[in-house]
Scaffold this motif. Structure first.
Motif, PDB file in Angstrom:
ATOM      1  N   ALA A  49       0.828  -1.208   0.000  1.00 12.10           N
ATOM      2  CA  ALA A  49       0.000   0.000   0.000  1.00 12.10           C
ATOM      3  C   ALA A  49       0.862   1.258   0.000  1.00 12.10           C
ATOM      4  CB  ALA A  49      -0.943  -0.004   1.199  1.00 12.10           C
ATOM      5  N   GLN A  50       1.972   1.250   0.723  1.00 15.84           N
ATOM      6  CA  GLN A  50       2.872   2.407   0.716  1.00 15.84           C
ATOM      7  C   GLN A  50       3.498   2.589  -0.665  1.00 15.84           C
ATOM      8  OE1 GLN A  50       5.246   1.102   4.076  1.00 15.84           O
ATOM      9  NE2 GLN A  50       4.624   2.897   5.249  1.00 15.84           N
ATOM     10  N   ILE A  51       3.895   1.499  -1.288  1.00 14.07           N
ATOM     11  CA  ILE A  51       4.499   1.574  -2.623  1.00 14.07           C
ATOM     12  C   ILE A  51       3.495   2.116  -3.632  1.00 14.07           C
ATOM     13  CG2 ILE A  51       5.433   0.192  -4.537  1.00 14.07           C
ATOM     14  CD1 ILE A  51       7.401   0.526  -2.238  1.00 14.07           C
ATOM     15  N   ILE A  52       2.278   1.630  -3.584  1.00 14.36           N
ATOM     16  CA  ILE A  52       1.253   2.053  -4.534  1.00 14.36           C
ATOM     17  C   ILE A  52       0.893   3.521  -4.321  1.00 14.36           C
ATOM     18  CG2 ILE A  52      -1.177   1.712  -5.156  1.00 14.36           C
ATOM     19  CD1 ILE A  52      -0.643  -1.284  -4.842  1.00 14.36           C
ATOM     20  N   ASN A  53       1.046   4.028  -3.100  1.00 17.25           N
ATOM     21  CA  ASN A  53       0.768   5.433  -2.817  1.00 17.25           C
ATOM     22  C   ASN A  53       1.666   6.359  -3.638  1.00 17.25           C
ATOM     23  OD1 ASN A  53      -0.723   7.376  -1.043  1.00 17.25           O
ATOM     24  ND2 ASN A  53       1.389   7.973  -0.626  1.00 17.25           N
ATOM     25  N   GLN A  54       2.818   5.875  -4.033  1.00 11.14           N
ATOM     26  CA  GLN A  54       3.763   6.544  -4.930  1.00 11.14           C
ATOM     27  C   GLN A  54       4.698   7.554  -4.297  1.00 11.14           C
ATOM     28  OE1 GLN A  54       1.120   8.045  -7.976  1.00 11.14           O
ATOM     29  NE2 GLN A  54       1.813   6.445  -9.348  1.00 11.14           N
ATOM     30  N   THR A  55       4.314   8.240  -3.242  1.00 12.03           N
ATOM     31  CA  THR A  55       5.190   9.242  -2.655  1.00 12.03           C
ATOM     32  C   THR A  55       5.441   8.913  -1.188  1.00 12.03           C
ATOM     33  OG1 THR A  55       4.398  10.952  -4.150  1.00 12.03           O
ATOM     34  CG2 THR A  55       5.508  11.695  -2.151  1.00 12.03           C
ATOM     35  N   LEU A  56       6.711   8.736  -0.849  1.00 11.88           N
ATOM     36  CA  LEU A  56       7.095   8.455   0.533  1.00 11.88           C
ATOM     37  C   LEU A  56       7.940   9.616   1.028  1.00 11.88           C
ATOM     38  CD1 LEU A  56       8.093   4.706   0.104  1.00 11.88           C
ATOM     39  CD2 LEU A  56       5.898   5.628   0.826  1.00 11.88           C
ATOM     40  N   LEU A  57       7.500  10.240   2.107  1.00 16.81           N
ATOM     41  CA  LEU A  57       8.202  11.365   2.708  1.00 16.81           C
ATOM     42  C   LEU A  57       8.922  10.854   3.943  1.00 16.81           C
ATOM     43  CD1 LEU A  57       5.216  13.874   2.549  1.00 16.81           C
ATOM     44  CD2 LEU A  57       7.048  13.587   0.875  1.00 16.81           C
TER      45      LEU A  57
ATOM     46  N   GLN B 212       4.104  -0.682 -14.384  1.00 16.62           N
ATOM     47  CA  GLN B 212       5.156   0.098 -13.742  1.00 16.62           C
ATOM     48  C   GLN B 212       4.547   1.089 -12.769  1.00 16.62           C
ATOM     49  OE1 GLN B 212       7.354   1.743 -17.125  1.00 16.62           O
ATOM     50  NE2 GLN B 212       9.018   0.380 -16.532  1.00 16.62           N
ATOM     51  N   ILE B 213       5.193   1.236 -11.621  1.00  9.66           N
ATOM     52  CA  ILE B 213       4.764   2.190 -10.614  1.00  9.66           C
ATOM     53  C   ILE B 213       5.929   3.123 -10.338  1.00  9.66           C
ATOM     54  CG2 ILE B 213       3.930   2.495  -8.253  1.00  9.66           C
ATOM     55  CD1 ILE B 213       3.097  -0.473  -8.395  1.00  9.66           C
ATOM     56  N   GLN B 214       5.691   4.409 -10.449  1.00  9.39           N
ATOM     57  CA  GLN B 214       6.708   5.395 -10.101  1.00  9.39           C
ATOM     58  C   GLN B 214       6.651   5.612  -8.596  1.00  9.39           C
ATOM     59  OE1 GLN B 214       6.778   9.037 -12.400  1.00  9.39           O
ATOM     60  NE2 GLN B 214       7.455  10.183 -10.621  1.00  9.39           N
ATOM     61  N   ILE B 215       7.809   5.544  -7.944  1.00  6.26           N
ATOM     62  CA  ILE B 215       7.889   5.735  -6.498  1.00  6.26           C
ATOM     63  C   ILE B 215       8.813   6.917  -6.229  1.00  6.26           C
ATOM     64  CG2 ILE B 215       8.441   4.666  -4.286  1.00  6.26           C
ATOM     65  CD1 ILE B 215       8.311   1.956  -5.875  1.00  6.26           C
ATOM     66  N   ASN B 216       8.279   7.935  -5.592  1.00 10.36           N
ATOM     67  CA  ASN B 216       9.042   9.139  -5.256  1.00 10.36           C
ATOM     68  C   ASN B 216       9.404   9.078  -3.780  1.00 10.36           C
ATOM     69  OD1 ASN B 216       8.418  10.390  -7.876  1.00 10.36           O
ATOM     70  ND2 ASN B 216       6.345  10.457  -7.056  1.00 10.36           N
ATOM     71  N   ILE B 217      10.680   9.149  -3.472  1.00 10.42           N
ATOM     72  CA  ILE B 217      11.110   9.154  -2.078  1.00 10.42           C
ATOM     73  C   ILE B 217      11.826  10.463  -1.811  1.00 10.42           C
ATOM     74  CG2 ILE B 217      12.529   8.039  -0.325  1.00 10.42           C
ATOM     75  CD1 ILE B 217      12.092   5.406  -1.777  1.00 10.42           C
ATOM     76  N   SER B 218      11.301  11.206  -0.845  1.00  8.34           N
ATOM     77  CA  SER B 218      11.897  12.486  -0.453  1.00  8.34           C
ATOM     78  C   SER B 218      12.489  12.348   0.933  1.00  8.34           C
ATOM     79  CB  SER B 218      10.840  13.590  -0.465  1.00  8.34           C
ATOM     80  OG  SER B 218      10.391  13.813  -1.775  1.00  8.34           O
ATOM     81  N   ASN B 219      13.806  12.433   1.011  1.00  6.28           N
ATOM     82  CA  ASN B 219      14.531  12.351   2.276  1.00  6.28           C
ATOM     83  C   ASN B 219      14.669  13.781   2.795  1.00  6.28           C
ATOM     84  OD1 ASN B 219      16.133  11.697   4.409  1.00  6.28           O
ATOM     85  ND2 ASN B 219      17.624  10.527   3.238  1.00  6.28           N
ATOM     86  N   CYS B 220      13.839  14.154   3.743  1.00  7.58           N
ATOM     87  CA  CYS B 220      13.663  15.552   4.141  1.00  7.58           C
ATOM     88  C   CYS B 220      14.673  16.086   5.145  1.00  7.58           C
ATOM     89  CB  CYS B 220      12.259  15.734   4.709  1.00  7.58           C
ATOM     90  SG  CYS B 220      10.949  15.243   3.568  1.00  7.58           S
ATOM     91  N   TYR B 221      15.618  15.279   5.581  1.00  8.46           N
ATOM     92  CA  TYR B 221      16.573  15.742   6.582  1.00  8.46           C
ATOM     93  C   TYR B 221      17.983  15.788   6.018  1.00  8.46           C
ATOM     94  CZ  TYR B 221      13.465  16.059  10.556  1.00  8.46           C
ATOM     95  OH  TYR B 221      12.483  16.458  11.422  1.00  8.46           O
ATOM     96  N   ALA B 222      18.853  16.542   6.683  1.00  7.49           N
ATOM     97  CA  ALA B 222      20.215  16.756   6.196  1.00  7.49           C
ATOM     98  C   ALA B 222      21.164  15.611   6.542  1.00  7.49           C
ATOM     99  CB  ALA B 222      20.761  18.064   6.743  1.00  7.49           C
ATOM    100  N   SER B 223      20.672  14.597   7.217  1.00 15.57           N
ATOM    101  CA  SER B 223      21.509  13.433   7.498  1.00 15.57           C
ATOM    102  C   SER B 223      20.640  12.187   7.452  1.00 15.57           C
ATOM    103  CB  SER B 223      22.188  13.557   8.867  1.00 15.57           C
ATOM    104  OG  SER B 223      21.224  13.591   9.889  1.00 15.57           O
ATOM    105  N   GLY B 224      21.255  11.039   7.244  1.00 14.89           N
ATOM    106  CA  GLY B 224      20.513   9.782   7.200  1.00 14.89           C
ATOM    107  C   GLY B 224      20.203   9.326   5.784  1.00 14.89           C
ATOM    108  N   VAL B 225      21.049   8.462   5.248  1.00 15.71           N
ATOM    109  CA  VAL B 225      20.859   7.904   3.907  1.00 15.71           C
ATOM    110  C   VAL B 225      19.877   6.739   3.984  1.00 15.71           C
ATOM    111  CG1 VAL B 225      22.035   6.698   2.013  1.00 15.71           C
ATOM    112  CG2 VAL B 225      23.145   8.606   3.170  1.00 15.71           C
ATOM    113  N   ILE B 226      19.016   6.621   2.980  1.00 11.30           N
ATOM    114  CA  ILE B 226      18.075   5.508   2.891  1.00 11.30           C
ATOM    115  C   ILE B 226      18.615   4.518   1.865  1.00 11.30           C
ATOM    116  CG2 ILE B 226      15.734   4.805   2.297  1.00 11.30           C
ATOM    117  CD1 ILE B 226      15.004   7.797   2.933  1.00 11.30           C
TER     118      ILE B 226
END
Length: 142
Positions: free
Chosen positions: A52-60, A90-104
């Protein structure tokens, strides 16, 4: 399934139907997929994403710690879409890493293959991935 266009000069729209698109907050307008929101994933360390998170397409992301995210299984992805899911989806997945530290770092779940050498999202950046269905319960992340 899209209907054939009407004859040139016709003022009557063509009859037909569209296949449904399943997603928790997916909006389709005039054939353009838009995600009006996103899912906040606020975790440091290890996390397993849901279909469900993947299908949502945008992960903040809001975390200052390095994180490893394991994708859902291929079976969970197929189940989320239902019996009509087709190869090549195909599903486009947008991941926004909002902090200045911490690699995903993305990790494969059972039935998922990582299709690239760099499966990370650097701190304070965004990245687009594509999840592609290649067979029954089988997906690749690019």
């Amino acid at each position: 399934i899209f209907a054939a266009p009407p004859a040139v000069g016709s003022t009557t729209p063509a009859a037909g139907s569209f296949t449904s698109i399943k997603g928790s907050s997916l909006l389709v307008t005039n054939g353009i997929s838009q995600n009006p929101g996103g899912v906040l994933v606020n975790t440091g360390g290890t996390a397993t994403l849901t279909a469900a998170q993947i299908i949502n397409q945008t992960l903040l992301v809001q975390t200052t710690a390095a994180s490893t995210w394991t994708l859902p299984t291929g079976t969970q992805m197929d189940t989320q879409f239902g019996a009509s899911v087709a190869n090549g989806l195909q599903i486009q997945i947008n991941i926004s890493n909002c902090y200045a530290s911490g690699v995903i770092t993305m990790a494969a779940g059972s039935g998922f293959t990582l299709g690239g050498s760099s499966m990370t999202v650097a701190a304070n950046l965004s990245r687009i991935f594509w999840a592609t269905r290649t067979g029954t319960n089988t997906w690749v992340l690019y």
